[in-house]
Write a protein that holds these residues in place. Structure first.
Motif, PDB file in Angstrom:
ATOM      1  N   ILE A   1      -7.501  48.891 -26.350  1.00  0.00           N
ATOM      2  CA  ILE A   1      -6.631  47.758 -26.261  1.00  0.00           C
ATOM      3  C   ILE A   1      -5.209  49.015 -26.292  1.00  0.00           C
ATOM      4  O   ILE A   1      -5.355  49.515 -27.185  1.00  0.00           O
ATOM      5  N   TYR A   2      -4.077  48.271 -26.759  1.00  0.00           N
ATOM      6  CA  TYR A   2      -2.848  49.617 -26.935  1.00  0.00           C
ATOM      7  C   TYR A   2      -1.551  48.294 -26.881  1.00  0.00           C
ATOM      8  O   TYR A   2      -1.322  47.495 -26.669  1.00  0.00           O
ATOM      9  N   LYS A   3      -0.897  49.169 -27.759  1.00  0.00           N
ATOM     10  CA  LYS A   3       0.793  48.262 -28.087  1.00  0.00           C
ATOM     11  C   LYS A   3       0.172  46.898 -28.808  1.00  0.00           C
ATOM     12  O   LYS A   3       1.050  46.493 -29.058  1.00  0.00           O
ATOM     13  N   VAL A   4      -0.801  46.853 -30.157  1.00  0.00           N
ATOM     14  CA  VAL A   4      -1.363  45.957 -30.411  1.00  0.00           C
ATOM     15  C   VAL A   4       0.326  45.436 -31.522  1.00  0.00           C
ATOM     16  O   VAL A   4       0.796  46.151 -32.185  1.00  0.00           O
TER      17      VAL A   4
ATOM     18  N   GLN B   1       2.563  45.694 -30.665  1.00  0.00           N
ATOM     19  CA  GLN B   1       4.421  45.627 -30.462  1.00  0.00           C
ATOM     20  C   GLN B   1       4.829  46.063 -28.951  1.00  0.00           C
ATOM     21  O   GLN B   1       5.707  46.094 -28.591  1.00  0.00           O
ATOM     22  N   HIS B   2       4.024  44.939 -28.271  1.00  0.00           N
ATOM     23  CA  HIS B   2       4.162  44.759 -26.710  1.00  0.00           C
ATOM     24  C   HIS B   2       5.984  44.519 -26.304  1.00  0.00           C
ATOM     25  O   HIS B   2       6.114  43.218 -26.854  1.00  0.00           O
ATOM     26  N   GLN B   3       6.627  44.688 -25.858  1.00  0.00           N
ATOM     27  CA  GLN B   3       8.126  44.617 -25.542  1.00  0.00           C
ATOM     28  C   GLN B   3       8.015  43.354 -24.624  1.00  0.00           C
ATOM     29  O   GLN B   3       8.706  42.647 -24.012  1.00  0.00           O
TER      30      GLN B   3
HETATM   31  C1  LIG Z   1      -0.833  48.827 -18.077  1.00  0.00           C
HETATM   32  C2  LIG Z   1       0.600  49.193 -18.368  1.00  0.00           C
HETATM   33  O1  LIG Z   1       0.791  50.416 -18.696  1.00  0.00           O
HETATM   34  N1  LIG Z   1       2.001  47.949 -18.038  1.00  0.00           N
HETATM   35  C3  LIG Z   1       3.063  48.208 -18.611  1.00  0.00           C
HETATM   36  C4  LIG Z   1       3.755  46.785 -18.228  1.00  0.00           C
HETATM   37  C5  LIG Z   1       4.952  48.245 -17.974  1.00  0.00           C
HETATM   38  C6  LIG Z   1       6.327  47.072 -18.170  1.00  0.00           C
HETATM   39  O2  LIG Z   1       6.379  46.307 -16.756  1.00  0.00           O
HETATM   40  O3  LIG Z   1       7.726  46.689 -18.134  1.00  0.00           O
HETATM   41  P1  LIG Z   1       8.807  46.258 -18.497  1.00  0.00           P
HETATM   42  O4  LIG Z   1       8.255  44.883 -17.391  1.00  0.00           O
HETATM   43  O5  LIG Z   1       9.239  46.040 -19.713  1.00  0.00           O
HETATM   44  O6  LIG Z   1      10.069  47.288 -17.916  1.00  0.00           O
HETATM   45  C7  LIG Z   1       2.984  48.033 -20.894  1.00  0.00           C
HETATM   46  O7  LIG Z   1       2.353  47.588 -20.984  1.00  0.00           O
HETATM   47  O8  LIG Z   1       4.098  48.838 -21.109  1.00  0.00           O
END
Ligand SMILES: CC(=O)N[C@@H](CCC(=O)OP(=O)(O)O)C(=O)O
Ligand SMILES: NC(=O)C1=CN([C@@H]2O[C@H](COP(=O)(O)OP(=O)(O)OC[C@H]3O[C@@H](n4cnc5c(N)ncnc54)[C@H](OP(=O)(O)O)[C@@H]3O)[C@@H](O)[C@H]2O)C=CC1
Length: 345
Positions: free
Chosen positions: A202-205, A207-209
């Motif tokens: 899991i990542y950016k819990v 906090q994902h943009q």
């Molecule tokens: C697997 C992975 O790391 N995926 C990227 C997708 C990022 C992306 O596409 O960023 P924007 O749509 O914000 O430009 C992430 O989760 O940040």
């Protein structure tokens, strides 16, 4: 129509090159990089031999707008905000794949992306290109903001149930997984083979943009909707996204009724395929294609729905949807250049 790709050394860029090189109405005119000039695109990507004989060139907005009708921006967030206003000259239409122009509120952008937001006039002009749900605006757009990969899968999955008021728009949980090409070509520890292979993280819990992007669209569909819980995981595969969404039903509904709602909603949308009742899609079943496949279920014990949505992150999640939008912006057939079927196995 002549098309240019900026960010042609990245994964989104080469997927655009693949699609534009085989498009009936666009001609790939030129490809650009911020780090390379007069270097053959095949130096980085030998698979483009005889497909893209063009040299990578330094980004020159004036030259690009003088020569091209369409510009695809496949550059990192932050770079697009600065480049896009300079590209809107001479009737050139711009399709941006980054997150820079998606959030209408610049404070949200600053908070989630931790970067300087784009200027207000560019943000106002940008049309959000979740194609199936914004076709009329996309057709008129000169500046198109292509949705994020996760939001595309999650929103196409949620839209029918939210719009029909079948589910409660509070307390929605979206559990999302992506293959590593979603992180782009840049190297990092997270995508290092020994860290990612045979693993699941899991990542950016919280906090994902992409959280504010999904919430912004849900509010447009239902202004009483509340913050979502959205969790992202890295899958040890190259391409593919699956979102599994859980929401409470407003009134009891059978699985057959929910399924019928989805089938009817998407019956005229070539790129959204609703699976038969009781069946659920896997990421491999859309790989290399612009399809979004959806399966739905109802749990009568908890009164919750489960919505499973899969896409190829580089296709419907990026370059494929960008071409779908560009087709509408230029008055072409929506599926032009996108009829390639999934690669299986
Ligand atoms: C697997 C992975 O790391 N995926 C990227 C997708 C990022 C992306 O596409 O960023 P924007 O749509 O914000 O430009 C992430 O989760 O940040
Ligand atoms: N990968 C995916 O599945 C998805 C990606 N996106 C978005 O699409 C965009 C491209 O992603 P992706 O191709 O994966 O990323 P990559 O990291 O693979 O490629 C990024 C590209 O941008 C160029 N670049 C880097 N810095 C700058 C700069 N300051 N100015 C101009 N160009 C620059 C890079 O090459 P060079 O240094 O040669 O210029 C490269 O061509 C990003 O905004 C990403 O968030 C959206 C949906 C899905």
């Amino acid at each position: 129509m002549k098309a240019a790709v900026i960010g042609a050394t990245g994964y989104g860029g080469i997927e655009l090159i693949r699609l534009l090189s085989n498009h009936p109405n666009f001609t790939l005119h030129s490809v650009y990089s911020s780090s390379k000039d007069q270097v053959p695109a095949t130096d980085d990507y030998p698979h483009l031999k005889d497909i893209c004989p063009l040299p990578l060139m330094k980004i020159d907005p004036e030259k690009i707008t003088n020569e091209c009708d369409a510009v695809f921006l496949a550059v990192p967030s932050g770079a697009s905000a600065a480049l896009s206003p300079k590209l809107l000259e001479n009737n050139t239409k711009v399709i941006d794949l980054s997150g820079d122009l998606r959030l209408k509120d610049p404070e949200h952008y600053e908070k989630w992306y931790k970067k300087e937001p784009a200027g207000p006039s560019v943000l106002e002009q940008a049309v959000y290109g979740l194609t199936e749900w914004n076709r009329e605006a996309v057709k008129k757009a000169t500046l198109l903001s292509n949705p994020g990969c996760y939001p595309t899968a999650a929103l196409l999955g949620l839209a029918p149930a939210i719009q029909a008021e079948a589910i409660d728009s509070t307390g929605i949980i979206i559990d999302a997984k992506s293959g590593v090409s979603g992180a782009g070509r840049g190297l990092s520890l997270a995508v290092h083979f020994a860290e990612m292979n045979d693993n699941f993280k899991i990542y950016k819990v919280n906090q994902h943009q992409h959280i504010p992007e999904i919430e912004q669209q849900l509010r447009l569909w239902d202004n009483s909707s509340s913050p979502i819980t959205f969790s992202t995981h890295l899958l040890p595969i190259t391409r593919g996204i699956m979102t599994t969404t859980y929401a409470q039903m407003k009134q009891p509904m059978t699985a057959a009724e929910l399924h019928q709602l989805y089938e009817e909603t998407y019956q005229n949308d070539f790129f959204v395929r609703v699976r038969p009742l009781g069946e659920f899609p896997g990421v491999k079943e859309v790989a290399g294609s612009n399809f979004c496949d959806i399966g739905v279920a109802v749990d009568e014990r908890t009164n919750r729905v489960t919505i499973v949505s899969v896409i190829d992150n580089l296709m419907k999640g990026a370059a494929g949807q960008a071409i779908q939008n560009a087709n509408l912006m230029f008055g072409f057939e929506e599926t032009a250049g996108l009829r390639g079927f999934p690669i299986y196995p």
